[in-house]
Write a protein that holds these residues in place. Structure first.
Motif, PDB file in Angstrom:
ATOM      1  N   VAL A 188       0.860  -1.184   0.000  1.00  0.00           N
ATOM      2  CA  VAL A 188       0.000   0.000   0.000  1.00  0.00           C
ATOM      3  C   VAL A 188       0.894   1.231   0.000  1.00  0.00           C
ATOM      4  CG1 VAL A 188      -1.750   1.296   1.262  1.00  0.00           C
ATOM      5  CG2 VAL A 188      -1.824  -1.201   1.240  1.00  0.00           C
ATOM      6  N   ALA A 189       0.612   2.168  -0.893  1.00  0.00           N
ATOM      7  CA  ALA A 189       1.442   3.366  -0.992  1.00  0.00           C
ATOM      8  C   ALA A 189       0.565   4.615  -1.069  1.00  0.00           C
ATOM      9  CB  ALA A 189       2.348   3.296  -2.221  1.00  0.00           C
ATOM     10  N   GLY A 190       1.012   5.661  -0.405  1.00  0.00           N
ATOM     11  CA  GLY A 190       0.328   6.943  -0.476  1.00  0.00           C
ATOM     12  C   GLY A 190      -0.608   7.183   0.698  1.00  0.00           C
ATOM     13  N   GLU A 191      -0.859   8.458   0.964  1.00  0.00           N
ATOM     14  CA  GLU A 191      -1.659   8.838   2.127  1.00  0.00           C
ATOM     15  C   GLU A 191      -3.099   8.375   2.018  1.00  0.00           C
ATOM     16  OE1 GLU A 191      -2.909  12.921   4.607  1.00  0.00           O
ATOM     17  OE2 GLU A 191      -1.499  13.008   2.913  1.00  0.00           O
ATOM     18  N   GLU A 192      -3.704   8.525   0.840  1.00  0.00           N
ATOM     19  CA  GLU A 192      -5.116   8.165   0.701  1.00  0.00           C
ATOM     20  C   GLU A 192      -5.330   6.675   0.883  1.00  0.00           C
ATOM     21  OE1 GLU A 192      -7.685  10.217   0.614  1.00  0.00           O
ATOM     22  OE2 GLU A 192      -6.136  11.734   0.933  1.00  0.00           O
ATOM     23  N   LYS A 193      -4.482   5.865   0.262  1.00  0.00           N
ATOM     24  CA  LYS A 193      -4.622   4.419   0.436  1.00  0.00           C
ATOM     25  C   LYS A 193      -4.320   4.018   1.874  1.00  0.00           C
ATOM     26  CE  LYS A 193      -3.891   2.873  -4.321  1.00  0.00           C
ATOM     27  NZ  LYS A 193      -3.121   1.983  -5.216  1.00  0.00           N
ATOM     28  N   GLY A 194      -3.407   4.738   2.503  1.00  0.00           N
ATOM     29  CA  GLY A 194      -3.128   4.456   3.909  1.00  0.00           C
ATOM     30  C   GLY A 194      -4.347   4.665   4.777  1.00  0.00           C
ATOM     31  N   LYS A 195      -5.119   5.702   4.495  1.00  0.00           N
ATOM     32  CA  LYS A 195      -6.343   5.957   5.260  1.00  0.00           C
ATOM     33  C   LYS A 195      -7.378   4.862   5.018  1.00  0.00           C
ATOM     34  CE  LYS A 195      -5.857  11.017   5.243  1.00  0.00           C
ATOM     35  NZ  LYS A 195      -6.417  12.286   4.714  1.00  0.00           N
ATOM     36  N   VAL A 196      -7.482   4.416   3.762  1.00  0.00           N
ATOM     37  CA  VAL A 196      -8.411   3.333   3.449  1.00  0.00           C
ATOM     38  C   VAL A 196      -8.010   2.064   4.205  1.00  0.00           C
ATOM     39  CG1 VAL A 196      -9.289   1.828   1.617  1.00  0.00           C
ATOM     40  CG2 VAL A 196      -9.001   4.275   1.193  1.00  0.00           C
ATOM     41  N   LEU A 197      -6.723   1.761   4.218  1.00  0.00           N
ATOM     42  CA  LEU A 197      -6.246   0.584   4.932  1.00  0.00           C
ATOM     43  C   LEU A 197      -6.556   0.686   6.422  1.00  0.00           C
ATOM     44  CD1 LEU A 197      -4.684  -2.086   5.023  1.00  0.00           C
ATOM     45  CD2 LEU A 197      -2.583  -0.741   5.223  1.00  0.00           C
ATOM     46  N   ASP A 198      -6.373   1.845   7.001  1.00  0.00           N
ATOM     47  CA  ASP A 198      -6.670   2.018   8.430  1.00  0.00           C
ATOM     48  C   ASP A 198      -8.153   1.760   8.713  1.00  0.00           C
ATOM     49  OD1 ASP A 198      -4.045   2.609   9.039  1.00  0.00           O
ATOM     50  OD2 ASP A 198      -4.317   4.775   8.878  1.00  0.00           O
ATOM     51  N   ARG A 199      -9.026   2.217   7.813  1.00  0.00           N
ATOM     52  CA  ARG A 199     -10.458   1.942   7.990  1.00  0.00           C
ATOM     53  C   ARG A 199     -10.735   0.454   7.851  1.00  0.00           C
ATOM     54  NH1 ARG A 199     -11.325   6.088   4.281  1.00  0.00           N
ATOM     55  NH2 ARG A 199     -12.478   4.696   2.885  1.00  0.00           N
ATOM     56  N   ALA A 200     -10.069  -0.182   6.892  1.00  0.00           N
ATOM     57  CA  ALA A 200     -10.297  -1.613   6.664  1.00  0.00           C
ATOM     58  C   ALA A 200      -9.877  -2.440   7.868  1.00  0.00           C
ATOM     59  CB  ALA A 200      -9.542  -2.065   5.416  1.00  0.00           C
ATOM     60  N   LYS A 201      -8.870  -1.999   8.585  1.00  0.00           N
ATOM     61  CA  LYS A 201      -8.395  -2.733   9.753  1.00  0.00           C
ATOM     62  C   LYS A 201      -9.350  -2.644  10.939  1.00  0.00           C
ATOM     63  CE  LYS A 201      -4.097  -2.005  10.795  1.00  0.00           C
ATOM     64  NZ  LYS A 201      -2.880  -1.183  11.023  1.00  0.00           N
ATOM     65  N   GLU A 202     -10.321  -1.732  10.856  1.00  0.00           N
ATOM     66  CA  GLU A 202     -11.270  -1.582  11.959  1.00  0.00           C
ATOM     67  C   GLU A 202     -12.273  -2.724  12.027  1.00  0.00           C
ATOM     68  OE1 GLU A 202     -13.001   2.228  11.311  1.00  0.00           O
ATOM     69  OE2 GLU A 202     -11.168   3.333  11.842  1.00  0.00           O
ATOM     70  N   GLY A 203     -12.458  -3.435  10.921  1.00  0.00           N
ATOM     71  CA  GLY A 203     -13.390  -4.555  10.934  1.00  0.00           C
ATOM     72  C   GLY A 203     -13.920  -4.847   9.546  1.00  0.00           C
ATOM     73  N   PRO A 204     -14.459  -6.059   9.331  1.00  0.00           N
ATOM     74  CA  PRO A 204     -14.894  -6.471   7.993  1.00  0.00           C
ATOM     75  C   PRO A 204     -16.166  -5.753   7.550  1.00  0.00           C
ATOM     76  CG  PRO A 204     -15.434  -8.159   9.600  1.00  0.00           C
ATOM     77  CD  PRO A 204     -14.621  -7.134  10.327  1.00  0.00           C
ATOM     78  N   ALA A 205     -16.148  -5.292   6.299  1.00  0.00           N
ATOM     79  CA  ALA A 205     -17.307  -4.639   5.702  1.00  0.00           C
ATOM     80  C   ALA A 205     -17.230  -4.821   4.197  1.00  0.00           C
ATOM     81  CB  ALA A 205     -17.337  -3.155   6.053  1.00  0.00           C
ATOM     82  N   PRO A 206     -18.301  -5.313   3.551  1.00  0.00           N
ATOM     83  CA  PRO A 206     -18.257  -5.526   2.104  1.00  0.00           C
ATOM     84  C   PRO A 206     -17.949  -4.270   1.309  1.00  0.00           C
ATOM     85  CG  PRO A 206     -20.133  -6.667   3.063  1.00  0.00           C
ATOM     86  CD  PRO A 206     -19.556  -5.816   4.151  1.00  0.00           C
ATOM     87  N   ALA A 207     -18.212  -3.081   1.881  1.00  0.00           N
ATOM     88  CA  ALA A 207     -17.894  -1.844   1.178  1.00  0.00           C
ATOM     89  C   ALA A 207     -16.388  -1.671   0.990  1.00  0.00           C
ATOM     90  CB  ALA A 207     -18.459  -0.645   1.943  1.00  0.00           C
ATOM     91  N   LEU A 208     -15.600  -2.372   1.785  1.00  0.00           N
ATOM     92  CA  LEU A 208     -14.140  -2.387   1.651  1.00  0.00           C
ATOM     93  C   LEU A 208     -13.702  -3.851   1.591  1.00  0.00           C
ATOM     94  CD1 LEU A 208     -13.052   0.310   4.294  1.00  0.00           C
ATOM     95  CD2 LEU A 208     -13.119   0.586   1.810  1.00  0.00           C
TER      96      LEU A 208
END
Length: 226
Positions: A188-208
């Motif tokens: 994962v590279a870049g600030e925006e993708k980093g934020k998406v990854l941080d949200r994804a680590k919060e828990g499973p959701a089909p939107a991510l």
């Protein structure tokens, strides 16, 4: 699950190439062979250009793809073409290669490609993934009608997906196949993708969709950030 931070994209590519090479070595020592499934696009190119020089027993490696755009093998958007150009050279030229789209017939009818791949399916030992800003990984897109089937089928293999917001129909590994790998690397590279990854680590959701992978992985899983 481990995370590694890298100051630059080149540092990330070098560290990832070394780690993937080590994972292939281990799989070969255990099994006598290794199956490596890699992602496409432009992001993996710097890593490929380092990995191809690694002192791996490449003649014991089969390289394939995590996903592919349904385009001819010589199309500029072909992930297979990108792998041939940037990975299957130098030391890695002796690896076997299994394309996901083999010819014009499979472009016209991608179900043929899926049938071929699933009939001879070999579970990848090592998987290298990327992630989009919409949270997709492989070609498991949140807006693809086939997403639920890709996430819920317990049989590892490939399927066709039709992402609405991305060009081209896709052929992709399903979640069961991704989870079956002994070692998985997510770059994962870049600030925006980093934020998406941080949200994804919060828990499973089909939107991510990547969050489903993170929540269910039980084997070696390393995240490489830059």
């Amino acid at each position: 699950m481990r995370e590694f931070e890298h100051a630059t994209l080149m540092d990330q590519a070098e560290a990832l190439a070394i780690s993937v090479g080590h994972a292939l070595d281990l799989a070969i020592r255990v099994n006598g062979w290794a199956v490596l499934a890699v992602s496409g696009g432009r992001s993996p190119v710097p890593m490929f250009e380092r990995l191809r020089y690694r002192p791996v027993r490449w003649e014991a490696v089969t390289v394939t793809l995590v996903d592919e755009r349904v385009v001819p093998p010589d199309h500029p958007d072909s992930n297979g073409g990108m792998v041939r150009a940037h990975l299957l050279r130098e030391a890695a030229a002796s690896a076997a290669f299994v394309p996901l789209i083999a010819d014009a017939d499979e472009v016209a009818e991608p179900a043929r490609a899926v049938a071929r791949l699933n009939q001879a399916f070999r579970q990848p030992d090592v998987v290298v993934l990327g992630m989009g800003e919409d949270g997709h990984t492989a070609s498991l897109f949140p807006d693809a009608p086939e997403l639920q089937a890709a996430l819920s089928d317990p049989r590892p293999g490939y399927l066709v997906t039709h992402p609405a917001a991305a060009p081209h129909v896709r052929v992709t590994l399903n979640l069961a196949a991704l989870l079956g790998a002994e070692r998985t690397f997510l770059a994962v590279a870049g600030e925006e993708k980093g934020k998406v990854l941080d949200r994804a680590k919060e828990g499973p959701a089909p939107a991510l969709p990547v969050s489903i992978l993170l929540a269910n992985q039980r084997r070696g899983f390393d995240i490489f950030r830059a």
